[in-house]
Design an enzyme around this catalytic site. Structure first.
Site, short mmCIF file in Angstrom:
data_model
loop_
_atom_site.label_atom_id
_atom_site.label_comp_id
_atom_site.label_asym_id
_atom_site.label_seq_id
_atom_site.Cartn_x
_atom_site.Cartn_y
_atom_site.Cartn_z
N THR A 74 0.93 -1.19 0.14
CA THR A 74 -0.21 0.52 -0.28
C THR A 74 0.91 1.05 0.19
O THR A 74 0.93 2.25 -0.42
CB THR A 74 -1.12 -0.04 1.52
OG1 THR A 74 -1.63 -1.17 1.49
CG2 THR A 74 -2.04 1.11 1.28
N GLN A 180 1.19 -9.29 -6.67
CA GLN A 180 -0.05 -10.68 -6.82
C GLN A 180 0.35 -11.13 -7.99
O GLN A 180 0.55 -12.02 -8.41
CB GLN A 180 -1.45 -10.01 -7.25
CG GLN A 180 -2.45 -9.94 -5.68
CD GLN A 180 -2.02 -10.40 -4.60
OE1 GLN A 180 -1.55 -11.70 -4.68
NE2 GLN A 180 -2.73 -10.59 -3.05
N CYS A 326 -8.35 -7.42 1.89
CA CYS A 326 -8.15 -6.26 2.83
C CYS A 326 -9.65 -5.29 2.40
O CYS A 326 -9.71 -4.43 2.97
CB CYS A 326 -7.14 -5.32 1.24
SG CYS A 326 -6.16 -6.05 1.53
N1 PLP Z 1 -2.10 -4.90 -3.77
C1 PLP Z 1 -2.36 -5.99 -4.48
C2 PLP Z 1 -3.07 -6.48 -5.77
C3 PLP Z 1 -3.25 -6.79 -2.96
O1 PLP Z 1 -3.19 -8.04 -2.91
C4 PLP Z 1 -2.74 -6.31 -1.92
C5 PLP Z 1 -2.97 -6.93 -0.65
O2 PLP Z 1 -3.55 -7.95 -1.17
C6 PLP Z 1 -1.86 -4.89 -1.88
C7 PLP Z 1 -1.68 -4.34 -2.51
C8 PLP Z 1 -2.15 -4.58 -0.61
O3 PLP Z 1 -0.41 -4.62 0.10
P1 PLP Z 1 -0.08 -5.20 1.75
O4 PLP Z 1 -1.05 -5.36 2.81
O5 PLP Z 1 1.39 -5.00 2.03
O6 PLP Z 1 -0.64 -3.12 1.61
#
Ligand code: PLP
Length: 390
Positions: A74, A180, A326
């Site tokens: 993120t 991903q 999320c």
């Molecule tokens: N981008 C994608 C495609 C994700 O699947 C995720 C989490 O599921 C994120 C960003 C966010 O990553 P993080 O949990 O390390 O902040």
């Protein structure tokens, strides 16, 4: 609970043993701040730079100094998008895809509040981001295009090289959220030409709380945080040394495991979806026509709420997701499935299974045997389910 069958690896993954092993000394013994001047800080400093070379190699970056360590996917996404926009104050238009993870997708509201015009590029009938549609979205005002490499809910792989070429041809920077994709499919920043790429540790068997942003040499971006001069002035804040060491090791292992992912994990995923579809009437794979990451399947079981399935599976020790982990907590159907023109009621009945290198034949067999009676029981209680005799 006796046994956990973990099929939610797109939400997070188990930290690999070898990753834990290389991290521990940096928590217990060589815990110095890598920016300190004394000799005790030398080893953490060297370990940080070694991890940078491992992450750079994992995505075929030309130089290790193109990697900036962050706290998560993120943060990498936010830093890339806000940072690139702030470096181009005259341009006020941003293009995001309609199927981005909330880490990018939800930036559209903040960007709009800050005076940016945001366009969402749609996906085609298969669920992949459509290059022709992207070409139409970009204007001379477009500072940046951000399109994910692989979708977290469906596993659909996007035509990144083609999308990036279109953005560049029209004078816009290109960022991709590859959270991903890394560890599931080959990711090559030089072959695709992307300017910035986000990745996250906890999706590739490294710990939570560490990520990285690739910034192609020469790409202008303003630092996201105000503070110290860590990461060559590009990301203030003392580095999470043990996490970064873990991320480096995980990237190296992920590359070694790519062929296992493409053969063994893919075969397990294919068996899971084939048998579930065969045994459960009125069930469909979402995104089956597209190229997908080998570990992910998203299946709609008609006339049953995804959350009800998820809870029943949880009672049986099986962990899955009914949408993006999320964004769970909200019962709105997923914006990803809606962008694919999947009707609300079918999107509500979708379950995501995401496997990993630790998934076994026995896990898959157990899930295949456990789900059909659960769906039958839930359907028997559903006012929308009509049995053939009724
Ligand atoms: N981008 C994608 C495609 C994700 O699947 C995720 C989490 O599921 C994120 C960003 C966010 O990553 P993080 O949990 O390390 O902040």
């Amino acid at each position: 609970m006796d046994r956990i069958i973990y099929m939610d690896n797109n939400a997070t993954t188990r930290v690999a043993d070898e990753v834990c092993d290389v991290m521990c000394p940096f928590l217990r013994e060589v815990y110095a701040n890598p920016s300190s001047m004394y000799a005790f800080a030398l080893e953490p400093h060297r370990a940080l730079e070694h991890a940078r070379t491992q992450v750079a190699a994992g995505i075929n970056a030309a130089r290790p100094d193109e990697i900036v360590f962050t706290s998560c996917g993120t943060e990498s996404d936010n830093a890339a998008i806000f940072g690139a926009l702030q470096a181009q104050p005259k341009k006020t238009h941003v293009v995001l895809s309609a199927v981005e993870h909330p880490a990018v997708y939800n930036m559209k509201d903040t960007l709009a509040r800050n005076g940016y015009k945001v366009t969402l590029v749609p996906v085609d009938a298969t669920g992949a981001i459509c290059p022709d549609a992207l070409a139409e979205c970009i204007t001379p005002e477009t500072a940046l295009v951000s399109c994910m490499w692989a979708n977290n809910e469906t596993g659909i792989i996007m035509p990144i090289a083609e999308l990036c070429a279109i953005a560049h041809e029209k004078g816009a920077l290109f960022h991709t959220d590859a959270v991903q994709a890394v560890g599931k499919v080959p990711v090559d920043v030089q072959a695709t030409g992307v300017d910035m790429l986000s990745l996250s540790g906890h999706k590739i068997h490294a710990p939570k709380g560490v990520g990285a942003l690739y910034i192609r040499r020469g790409t202008r971006i303003r630092p996201f945080f105000v503070g110290g001069h860590q990461e060559h002035g590009r990301r203030a804040g003392t580095e999470n040394v043990s996490g970064i060491v873990g991320l480096g090791a995980a990237c190296e292992t992920a590359v070694r495991f790519l062929s296992d992912e493409d053969t063994r994990v893919r075969a397990l995923r294919d068996r899971l979806e084939k048998e579930l579809i065969e045994r459960i009437p009125r069930s469909h794979i979402n995104g089956a026509q597209a190229q997908r990451t080998p570990n992910t399947t998203n299946i709609t079981f008609e006339c049953v709420e995804g959350e009800a399935i998820l809870l029943s599976l949880s009672d049986a020790g099986i962990c899955v997701s009914s949408g993006s982990a999320c964004s769970s907590g909200s019962l709105e159907p997923s914006h990803v499935l809606r962008a694919m023109n999947i009707p609300h009621e079918l999107a509500h009945s979708a379950i995501r299974f995401s496997l990993s290198r630790y998934t076994t034949e026995e896990d898959v067999a157990y899930v295949i045997d456990t789900i059909p009676p659960i769906i039958a029981r839930l359907r028997a209680m559903s006012p929308f389910w009509e049995t053939p005799s009724s």
